[in-house]
Design a protein around this motif. Structure first.
Motif, short mmCIF file in Angstrom:
data_model
loop_
_atom_site.label_atom_id
_atom_site.label_comp_id
_atom_site.label_asym_id
_atom_site.label_seq_id
_atom_site.Cartn_x
_atom_site.Cartn_y
_atom_site.Cartn_z
N ASP A 1 0.81 -1.22 0.00
CA ASP A 1 0.00 0.00 0.00
C ASP A 1 0.85 1.27 0.00
O ASP A 1 0.30 2.38 0.02
N LYS B 1 -2.95 3.88 -0.78
CA LYS B 1 -4.25 3.27 -0.57
C LYS B 1 -5.15 4.22 0.25
O LYS B 1 -6.34 4.37 -0.04
N GLU C 1 -6.10 7.18 -1.96
CA GLU C 1 -7.13 6.76 -2.91
C GLU C 1 -8.51 6.84 -2.27
O GLU C 1 -9.47 7.34 -2.88
#
Length: 620
Positions: free
Chosen positions: A235, A269, A272
């Motif tokens: 990640d 991650k 996002e």
């Protein structure tokens, strides 16, 4: 006594005579010849056999991709990416001209092959253009560039491209800080008004198109080299920085004042998810997120000053920084970093970024005696790392787990990057390493003041490295990736598609259509003629008027591998190629009246010379 001395002298003289007349003085030469023969046998690929690996090398300021076979080191192809290529007509055909967008050069540094589960999948290759803020995709089934996207708010994406472990993102951090939104700001306001940016792009494998998902705004440091995590660190993104001094002139001196710069850790991650929740600003048409506003998204780790490369180990547990100005490699632990983050083991903040305590994350410093200028790290399948040493011109092999230096071998000269077979993946092959050198000096025949660059092929399959050979290469090989040939599935011809736009597959369907001041020619190329209008008295001639916009839609109906046809128009500065089964369009304005021969520019058959026609442009 005299008799003893005479006897001794006689023995010595006899031995000397014996050596001169009977000793095999050529033995060392024979050993060297045998060694060279053994090396030659390692790289010899007999006719009918193929190299085991492809090496995809960046072409630097040529803007192109260079493809080599390994271990032979034979150059197989130059794939045009960011720069027009008259040999193939790239930048002349309608589609490639649109993709280039008027640019005539690019600076391609870092290729990245698409990945699945952290392993090269051989489907696409992504490229960065430091010179003009672009990202490109090459379809590895055709070795053609299929899309180029311009990136707003960027200042030279040098620290990418790199891909996350399932190619969720193709990431491109910027090298130069700039004011956002193409705004003007005086350099005196550098620290306040200038920003670093990371572009997080996505790529649709079906449509073969990029999209700019979001951008990350950062302090105006310079972001040099980056990598994505793997497995337990999947990640995260790691990036080296320099110029944390915010210098704006004489960076050679002023950007090296601090004892330490930083490695930046970004949780892509988390970012996002924040973007998906609408937590971003829009800047110059891009979604822009500041990770400093979202706890857990960004951290900094001190590192030796002016670092260059940072590389994640195949198992994803560590990342290794190469010091450049500090002659050592530093091994950092992701596990330790995550623990320090959880315990908030920070020393302070820099520009709103929590700084993790160096000793809490660092596992070891590897400092090979006399090795100078470490830049980049690659890996084998046995837990070893290989570092380029730019100043001392060598490759150093060492064990990641212990830091023990295992071997060293010279390179010729000044290596920047190195590329190992499958070396950026979760499962390196551990067979070959190629050092991508910046200087060749007198390695090869002289071609004047401008020298080629050089590459060293090194066998890393045994305990000791073996330098096999040095080969010349066009400037400038910044980085490369080596992928096993079984992972790439190139097509031999384009499949016949009768529904393809502008395609013609039968002679009787060829035609010329006028639409106002546009003239569209739906033609075919076949051995050994062009047919533009089968019903015309001269099917290989086209007549237009001065000022017309002309479209040659040409389909190569020779469905046979390696039968590529070229299409050149004499004195019009136009040429492009159409590969077997391909349809391609050439668009131009007929602004010059007269008669202009058309001919096939790519040798295709015994009657290649006869494959010609005429463009007739009637004057106004």
């Amino acid at each position: 006594m005299k008799r003893i001395m005479s006897a001794v002298l006689g023995v010595v003289v006899g031995l000397l005579v014996a050596v001169v007349f009977f000793a095999d003085l050529n033995k060392s030469d024979q050993n060297a010849a045998g060694e060279n023969k053994s090396k030659a046998e390692k790289v010899f690929v007999p006719y009918g056999e193929l190299d085991e690996y492809y090496m995809m090398a960046s072409g630097g300021h040529s803007g192109q991709l260079f493809v080599y076979g390994v271990p032979s080191m034979r150059k197989i192809r130059t794939v045009p990416v960011f720069t027009p290529d008259p040999a193939t007509g790239y930048g002349f055909s309608q589609k490639s001209k649109e993709m280039l967008g008027g640019y005539t050069w690019g600076d391609f540094h870092h290729p990245a092959i698409s990945e699945t589960a952290g392993d090269y999948d051989g489907e696409f290759l992504f490229a960065n253009d430091v010179g003009n803020n672009r990202v490109a995709a090459v379809d590895l089934s055709t070795f053609h560039t299929v899309d180029i996207m311009s990136l707003p708010n960027m200042g030279g994406p040098h620290a990418g491209v790199f891909v996350t472990e399932n190619t969720e993102y193709i990431a491109l951090p910027t090298r130069f800080a700039r004011p956002l939104g193409d705004q003007y700001a005086n350099l005196d306001s550098y620290e306040e008004e200038y920003k670093g940016v990371v572009s997080m792009t996505t790529f649709d494998k079906e449509t073969k198109k990029f999209d700019l998902a979001y951008q990350i705004v950062l302090p105006p440091w310079s972001y040099d080299i980056s990598d994505a995590g793997k497995k337990m660190s999947g990640d995260w993104i790691v990036m080296t920085t320099y110029n944390t001094e915010f210098a704006t002139t004489n960076l050679e001196i002023n950007a090296s004042q601090n004892d330490r710069d930083y490695i930046v850790l970004l949780n892509w991650k988390k970012l996002e998810a924040e973007v998906a929740a609408g937590n971003y600003d829009e800047v110059n048409g891009a979604k822009m997120i500041d990770p400093r506003k979202h706890k857990g998204a960004i951290y900094a780790i001190p590192v030796a000053k002016s670092p260059h490369g940072v590389d994640v180990t195949p198992d994803g547990t560590r990342f290794i920084a190469a010091g450049k100005l500090a002659p050592m490699m530093t091994v950092f632990s992701f596990e330790n970093a995550f623990k320090a983050i959880e315990e908030e083991d920070f020393t302070d903040e820099k520009h709103g970024i929590p700084v993790i305590k160096y000793e809490s994350v660092m596992e070891r410093e590897v400092d090979p005696p006399g090795a100078l200028g470490p830049l980049h790290t690659q890996f084998d399948d046995k837990g070893n790392a290989y570092n380029t040493m730019f100043i001392s011109s060598e490759i150093v092999k060492w064990n990641v787990e212990t830091g023990e230096v295992l071997d060293r071998t010279p390179s010729y000269f000044s290596p920047g990057h190195a590329s190992a077979a499958e070396g950026d993946t979760v499962s390196p092959d551990g067979k070959w390493l190629v050092a991508l050198n910046k200087i060749a000096k007198d390695n090869f025949l002289s071609v004047g003041p401008s020298h080629p660059e050089s590459m060293d092929l090194i066998d890393i399959s045994g305990e000791k490295m073996e330098h096999i050979m040095a080969v010349p290469v066009d400037p400038e090989p910044h980085y490369a990736q080596i992928i096993h040939r079984d992972k790439i599935k190139p097509i031999k011809i384009y499949p016949k598609d009768v529904d393809r736009e502008n395609s013609v597959w039968k002679q009787e369907d060829t035609r010329i259509e006028r639409k106002g001041n546009e003239v569209h020619i739906y033609g075919i190329a076949m051995r050994s003629r062009f047919i533009f209008d089968a019903k015309a008295d001269r099917p290989d001639a086209v007549t237009v008027k001065e000022g017309d916009r002309v479209f040659f839609h040409l389909t190569n109906i020779d469905l046979d591998q390696d039968i590529t046809h070229g299409f050149g128009i004499n004195d019009y500065d136009l040429n492009y190629e159409v590969q077997p089964g391909e349809t391609s369009t050439l668009e131009f304005v007929a602004d010059k009246p007269g008669v202009f021969p058309i001919y096939c520019t790519n040798f295709c058959s015994a009657l290649h010379q006869e494959m010609s026609g005429y463009l007739l442009v009637e004057p106004k």
